[in-house]
Design a protein around this motif. Structure first.
Motif, PDB file in Angstrom:
ATOM      1  N   ASP A  82      45.051  34.187  66.674  1.00  0.00           N
ATOM      2  CA  ASP A  82      45.090  34.913  65.400  1.00  0.00           C
ATOM      3  C   ASP A  82      44.666  34.019  64.242  1.00  0.00           C
ATOM      4  OD1 ASP A  82      46.026  37.058  66.866  1.00  0.00           O
ATOM      5  OD2 ASP A  82      48.105  36.896  66.159  1.00  0.00           O
ATOM      6  N   ALA A  83      45.115  32.768  64.261  1.00  0.00           N
ATOM      7  CA  ALA A  83      44.759  31.828  63.189  1.00  0.00           C
ATOM      8  C   ALA A  83      43.257  31.575  63.174  1.00  0.00           C
ATOM      9  CB  ALA A  83      45.519  30.519  63.363  1.00  0.00           C
ATOM     10  N   ARG A  84      42.654  31.399  64.357  1.00  0.00           N
ATOM     11  CA  ARG A  84      41.207  31.183  64.432  1.00  0.00           C
ATOM     12  C   ARG A  84      40.451  32.376  63.855  1.00  0.00           C
ATOM     13  NH1 ARG A  84      42.450  29.683  69.686  1.00  0.00           N
ATOM     14  NH2 ARG A  84      42.680  27.448  69.893  1.00  0.00           N
ATOM     15  N   ALA A  85      40.918  33.574  64.155  1.00  0.00           N
ATOM     16  CA  ALA A  85      40.248  34.782  63.648  1.00  0.00           C
ATOM     17  C   ALA A  85      40.294  34.830  62.122  1.00  0.00           C
ATOM     18  CB  ALA A  85      40.896  36.035  64.247  1.00  0.00           C
ATOM     19  N   VAL A  86      41.448  34.522  61.544  1.00  0.00           N
ATOM     20  CA  VAL A  86      41.580  34.530  60.077  1.00  0.00           C
ATOM     21  C   VAL A  86      40.695  33.454  59.455  1.00  0.00           C
ATOM     22  CG1 VAL A  86      43.177  34.102  58.174  1.00  0.00           C
ATOM     23  CG2 VAL A  86      43.886  35.537  60.080  1.00  0.00           C
ATOM     24  N   LEU A  87      40.703  32.249  60.042  1.00  0.00           N
ATOM     25  CA  LEU A  87      39.873  31.164  59.510  1.00  0.00           C
ATOM     26  C   LEU A  87      38.392  31.526  59.584  1.00  0.00           C
ATOM     27  CD1 LEU A  87      41.720  28.093  61.041  1.00  0.00           C
ATOM     28  CD2 LEU A  87      41.640  28.735  58.630  1.00  0.00           C
ATOM     29  N   GLU A  88      37.984  32.148  60.672  1.00  0.00           N
ATOM     30  CA  GLU A  88      36.585  32.538  60.819  1.00  0.00           C
ATOM     31  C   GLU A  88      36.209  33.619  59.805  1.00  0.00           C
ATOM     32  OE1 GLU A  88      33.783  34.122  64.399  1.00  0.00           O
ATOM     33  OE2 GLU A  88      35.349  32.670  64.900  1.00  0.00           O
ATOM     34  N   GLN A  89      37.093  34.594  59.582  1.00  0.00           N
ATOM     35  CA  GLN A  89      36.836  35.655  58.606  1.00  0.00           C
ATOM     36  C   GLN A  89      36.652  35.096  57.203  1.00  0.00           C
ATOM     37  OE1 GLN A  89      40.231  38.193  58.970  1.00  0.00           O
ATOM     38  NE2 GLN A  89      39.419  39.303  60.737  1.00  0.00           N
ATOM     39  N   ARG A  90      37.381  34.044  56.880  1.00  0.00           N
ATOM     40  CA  ARG A  90      37.305  33.443  55.542  1.00  0.00           C
ATOM     41  C   ARG A  90      36.232  32.377  55.432  1.00  0.00           C
ATOM     42  NH1 ARG A  90      41.721  34.223  51.987  1.00  0.00           N
ATOM     43  NH2 ARG A  90      43.124  35.760  52.853  1.00  0.00           N
ATOM     44  N   GLY A  91      35.459  32.167  56.496  1.00  0.00           N
ATOM     45  CA  GLY A  91      34.390  31.196  56.451  1.00  0.00           C
ATOM     46  C   GLY A  91      34.863  29.761  56.586  1.00  0.00           C
ATOM     47  N   LEU A  92      36.084  29.567  57.057  1.00  0.00           N
ATOM     48  CA  LEU A  92      36.637  28.220  57.204  1.00  0.00           C
ATOM     49  C   LEU A  92      36.459  27.664  58.598  1.00  0.00           C
ATOM     50  CD1 LEU A  92      39.890  28.821  55.164  1.00  0.00           C
ATOM     51  CD2 LEU A  92      37.836  27.610  54.422  1.00  0.00           C
ATOM     52  N   LEU A  93      35.973  28.490  59.514  1.00  0.00           N
ATOM     53  CA  LEU A  93      35.745  28.066  60.889  1.00  0.00           C
ATOM     54  C   LEU A  93      34.577  28.868  61.424  1.00  0.00           C
ATOM     55  CD1 LEU A  93      36.865  26.398  63.342  1.00  0.00           C
ATOM     56  CD2 LEU A  93      38.126  28.450  63.956  1.00  0.00           C
ATOM     57  N   SER A  94      33.517  28.187  61.771  1.00  0.00           N
ATOM     58  CA  SER A  94      32.360  28.901  62.314  1.00  0.00           C
ATOM     59  C   SER A  94      32.531  29.095  63.812  1.00  0.00           C
ATOM     60  CB  SER A  94      31.065  28.120  62.022  1.00  0.00           C
ATOM     61  OG  SER A  94      31.089  26.877  62.686  1.00  0.00           O
ATOM     62  N   ALA A  95      31.759  29.969  64.384  1.00  0.00           N
ATOM     63  CA  ALA A  95      31.876  30.274  65.813  1.00  0.00           C
ATOM     64  C   ALA A  95      31.640  29.034  66.662  1.00  0.00           C
ATOM     65  CB  ALA A  95      30.907  31.386  66.195  1.00  0.00           C
ATOM     66  N   GLU A  96      30.683  28.173  66.268  1.00  0.00           N
ATOM     67  CA  GLU A  96      30.408  26.983  67.061  1.00  0.00           C
ATOM     68  C   GLU A  96      31.539  25.953  66.947  1.00  0.00           C
ATOM     69  OE1 GLU A  96      28.050  26.769  63.207  1.00  0.00           O
ATOM     70  OE2 GLU A  96      28.051  28.151  64.883  1.00  0.00           O
ATOM     71  N   GLN A  97      32.309  25.958  65.877  1.00  0.00           N
ATOM     72  CA  GLN A  97      33.454  25.050  65.733  1.00  0.00           C
ATOM     73  C   GLN A  97      34.604  25.495  66.613  1.00  0.00           C
ATOM     74  OE1 GLN A  97      33.796  25.401  61.422  1.00  0.00           O
ATOM     75  NE2 GLN A  97      33.806  23.171  61.329  1.00  0.00           N
ATOM     76  N   ASP A  98      34.630  26.751  66.979  1.00  0.00           N
ATOM     77  CA  ASP A  98      35.755  27.324  67.713  1.00  0.00           C
ATOM     78  C   ASP A  98      35.625  27.149  69.218  1.00  0.00           C
ATOM     79  OD1 ASP A  98      38.157  28.681  67.954  1.00  0.00           O
ATOM     80  OD2 ASP A  98      37.188  30.632  68.083  1.00  0.00           O
ATOM     81  N   GLN A  99      34.731  26.295  69.662  1.00  0.00           N
ATOM     82  CA  GLN A  99      34.548  26.124  71.105  1.00  0.00           C
ATOM     83  C   GLN A  99      35.231  24.885  71.607  1.00  0.00           C
ATOM     84  OE1 GLN A  99      30.354  26.373  71.786  1.00  0.00           O
ATOM     85  NE2 GLN A  99      30.246  28.421  70.948  1.00  0.00           N
TER      86      GLN A  99
END
Length: 99
Positions: A82-99
């Motif tokens: 859930d935290a990753r999803a929120v960070l990604e929505q706000r532009g604080l975590l890109s998809a490539e950072q989440d791997q």
């Protein structure tokens, strides 16, 4: 009002756009706020004051995640997702950072 023109590479431009959107600001308003912070009239260095707060937050959240993970790994996993999803929505975590 003065105008500043700056060239940035496409990847940086996209990251700035994402961060601006996450803050619900136009790109121009977002960049103006960054420049205003960099030119703080009190002479404060823009990175150091936030580093201490960030370090304290990371330590606190690490302790909390460890305690939750010991009691319920499934709850910890769901919370991290859930935290990753929120960070990604706000532009604080890109998809490539989440791997």
């Amino acid at each position: 009002m003065h105008r500043i023109s700056v060239r940035v590479d496409p990847a940086l431009y996209l990251r700035l756009q994402r961060r601006a959107g996450g803050a619900n600001l136009s790109l121009s308003d977002f960049v103006r706020s960054i420049l205003a912070e960099a030119a703080d009239p009190r002479g404060r260095y823009i990175y150091s004051s936030q580093d201490e707060l960030l370090a304290t937050g990371i330590q606190t959240l690490t302790l909390l995640a460890t305690a939750i993970g010991e009691r319920s790994p499934q709850v910890l996993e769901r919370g991290m997702r859930d935290a990753r999803a929120v960070l990604e929505q706000r532009g604080l975590l890109s998809a490539e950072q989440d791997q």
